[in-house]
Write a protein that holds these residues in place. Structure first.
Motif, short mmCIF file in Angstrom:
data_model
loop_
_atom_site.label_atom_id
_atom_site.label_comp_id
_atom_site.label_asym_id
_atom_site.label_seq_id
_atom_site.Cartn_x
_atom_site.Cartn_y
_atom_site.Cartn_z
N ARG A 111 69.65 70.24 -48.31
CA ARG A 111 70.20 71.59 -48.52
C ARG A 111 70.51 71.86 -49.98
O ARG A 111 70.28 72.97 -50.49
CB ARG A 111 71.50 71.78 -47.74
N PRO B 126 70.48 77.45 -40.40
CA PRO B 126 71.45 76.53 -39.81
C PRO B 126 70.87 75.16 -39.46
O PRO B 126 71.61 74.19 -39.38
CB PRO B 126 71.94 77.25 -38.55
N SER B 127 69.57 75.06 -39.27
CA SER B 127 68.95 73.75 -39.03
C SER B 127 68.10 73.37 -40.23
O SER B 127 67.36 74.19 -40.76
CB SER B 127 68.06 73.80 -37.78
N ARG C 58 70.62 63.43 -30.50
CA ARG C 58 69.83 64.59 -30.92
C ARG C 58 68.51 64.65 -30.17
O ARG C 58 68.04 65.73 -29.79
CB ARG C 58 69.51 64.51 -32.43
N GLN D 104 75.23 75.62 -43.88
CA GLN D 104 75.81 74.63 -42.97
C GLN D 104 76.78 75.27 -41.99
O GLN D 104 77.58 76.13 -42.36
CB GLN D 104 76.58 73.58 -43.76
N ALA E 57 73.33 69.95 -31.62
CA ALA E 57 72.35 68.89 -31.93
C ALA E 57 71.22 69.45 -32.77
O ALA E 57 70.77 68.82 -33.73
CB ALA E 57 71.82 68.27 -30.64
N HIS E 58 70.74 70.65 -32.41
CA HIS E 58 69.67 71.30 -33.17
C HIS E 58 70.07 71.51 -34.63
O HIS E 58 69.25 71.38 -35.54
CB HIS E 58 69.36 72.64 -32.49
N MET E 59 71.33 71.82 -34.87
CA MET E 59 71.80 72.05 -36.24
C MET E 59 72.21 70.74 -36.93
O MET E 59 72.66 70.78 -38.08
CB MET E 59 72.98 73.03 -36.22
N GLY E 60 72.06 69.62 -36.22
CA GLY E 60 72.46 68.35 -36.82
C GLY E 60 73.96 68.17 -36.88
O GLY E 60 74.47 67.40 -37.68
N CYS E 61 74.69 68.89 -36.04
CA CYS E 61 76.16 68.91 -36.10
C CYS E 61 76.82 68.42 -34.82
O CYS E 61 78.01 68.69 -34.61
CB CYS E 61 76.66 70.32 -36.41
N LEU E 62 76.08 67.74 -33.97
CA LEU E 62 76.71 67.19 -32.77
C LEU E 62 77.51 65.97 -33.20
O LEU E 62 76.94 65.04 -33.76
CB LEU E 62 75.64 66.78 -31.75
N PRO E 63 78.84 65.97 -32.98
CA PRO E 63 79.65 64.84 -33.46
C PRO E 63 79.22 63.52 -32.78
O PRO E 63 78.61 63.55 -31.74
CB PRO E 63 81.08 65.23 -33.08
#
Lengths: 181, 181, 181, 181
Positions: free
Chosen positions: A76, A97-98, B172, D44, D175-181
């Motif tokens: 990013r 966002p991705s 993921r 983000q 998950a798609h945004m890479g933000c799944l904790p």
């Protein structure tokens, strides 16, 4: 840009041309590229933005935005840095966002392998479609920046102005947006 | 593997540890990673495959397959090479028609930045879900290979066995397949 | 096919032509479509498969595989059913681990709206690239099935044989696979 | 909204409850759904937006935005219409350049089939992550709209407030945004 980006810009400056040349001879280099687009209120593509610039093979070509990812730099931050360097501080790009790219372009010193060519290096480029809200100004080395309608971009005369695979990249982007004529 | 792949394997052997270490200190390294999966006749996920292996930080962990992309090597060749090295010649992996990854994992020496950690390097990893038709055998350095059902993979006990972000990568992949419990 | 699929096939038979016509006049209809492809060992596209068939506007056209999703039928079951109906029981299609389409085609009774046209209905079609391992035989209403190389598919003479937007769909698929010439 | 959207709103009103009920008993219904998100300058994720609303099974639940696609209505117009109806005219949603959804949710009257449940119908929902620039106000039937941080959204207490699969949809988006904790 973030503080991290500023630090990385410093480390970039510090990395000598010789160091880069050595790395380029040994490993693939990570790139990010952005296809700048103008969207209407419903998100539909109206124009694709293309730089006019000197390419790695010293030809002049219409081209998308982008460049190398520095050591320690997030994708990013690299994307934001190259957008600012290539389109100026008033372009107002909208990062998605991705961070998953819509396509990957593999540039090889040998032009026969993939259709994407870079005589300097083997580069693996993650490519994004980036909506632009503001007013891009070609900074740095670019000679021009122009917005084109989808049907203009696939005109044979314009395709002839794109070298090293840039035309194929733009057609992939149009197809991804459902706008390939 | 293709002839190109074999040639590259040679150039890989030739690249000294010192050359690699120098590149790793200067630029991000390109990786490919594969989440091996077992599918039923309708393409639905039944099992995720995980290696048990020694990680870059010398801990033992469940992990997905993958590794570095060599200079001059296409992503497909690198993916096929690492699948064969990690799962043996009888695994029969099915490479997908598009080389666009379903996600990108950014590994940093600093574990705080992205949730993906590699003490040796900054690596940008293109990650794929790869159906496996044959019989994987953990070759090379792996201690084990096991097929797990989706609900097993997200069990806290199994998550505890995954270091450096491998558990996040697998979740993921489950979400991408619509199988995250 | 699964038991669920068989049951749905029954409910499909039971749904009268009049019932379908009423639904078609009131709501968009859900479709799945598959672009059949032949891949080499590394997953690279070698050929695209196209039916020769009578289209909804009673013209003859090269076309991809697919059709309506029945009430209660999952997308995977509909995709498998249409692949079997259109390509026969020996085609051995490989359904993907994710049911997210690579593109969506919106077919309208008005040919001006989207470039995809269906005089019978408004259909929203989820489109997939489906590798074929076996031997397709055009069953049902198709007159022919042919494998074509990417450069053949974009030949103007072949594009002329594709109506109602089928050529645009195939070019989108080629672009998605990185194979648009 | 566009003129087309207004016309369709009229045709929607004209379609009687009985007509809709008949279509719902015969064919799957096309839906679009949007996961509203707040992004920082680098794209983000900072917050996910969730409505508090009455669900089709008459329970109260946190839920994403969306609804039915009308006959003749494009997906973009439907998405814009539901965003305006659910979040008000000041939300300033940013529709993406590609209309390909990041995931598809299949809602069935039978809650056992897919994990997504709608007692009224079989709906096939194309789901998007939609950045929101303005100030959403829950209009229409919603009781509340709240921005939550990623770690809040996956808190068991919040998951308990989401019915019919809404929590699974939101985790897929993270998950798609890479933000799944």
């Amino acid at each position: 840009m973030t503080d991290i980006g500023d630090d990385l810009e410093v480390s970039h400056d510090w990395l000598s041309e010789q160091d880069i040349a050595q790395a380029r001879a040994r490993v693939p280099i990570v790139y990010v590229q952005a296809v700048p687009v103008r969207l209407d209120d419903l998100g539909q593509l109206t124009h694709v933005g293309l730089l006019l610039t000197i390419m790695p093979d010293r030809t002049m070509s219409r081209a998308v935005v982008g460049g190398r990812v520095n050591f320690g730099e997030r994708l990013r931050d690299a994307l934001a840095r190259h957008l600012q360097n290539d389109l100026g501080p008033l372009a107002l790009p909208r990062l998605p966002p991705s961070i998953t790219p819509f396509t990957v372009a593999e540039y090889f010193p040998n032009p026969e392998i993939s259709g994407f060519h870079d005589p300097r290096q083997h580069a693996v480029s993650l490519v994004y479609v980036i909506p632009i809200d503001g007013d891009p100004e070609p900074s740095r080395a670019a000679l021009d920046f122009a917005w084109m309608r989808p049907e203009e971009v696939v005109d044979p005369a314009v395709i002839d102005e794109m070298n090293l695979g840039q035309d194929r990249l733009v057609r992939r982007a149009l197809a991804h947006m459902g706008c390939l004529p």
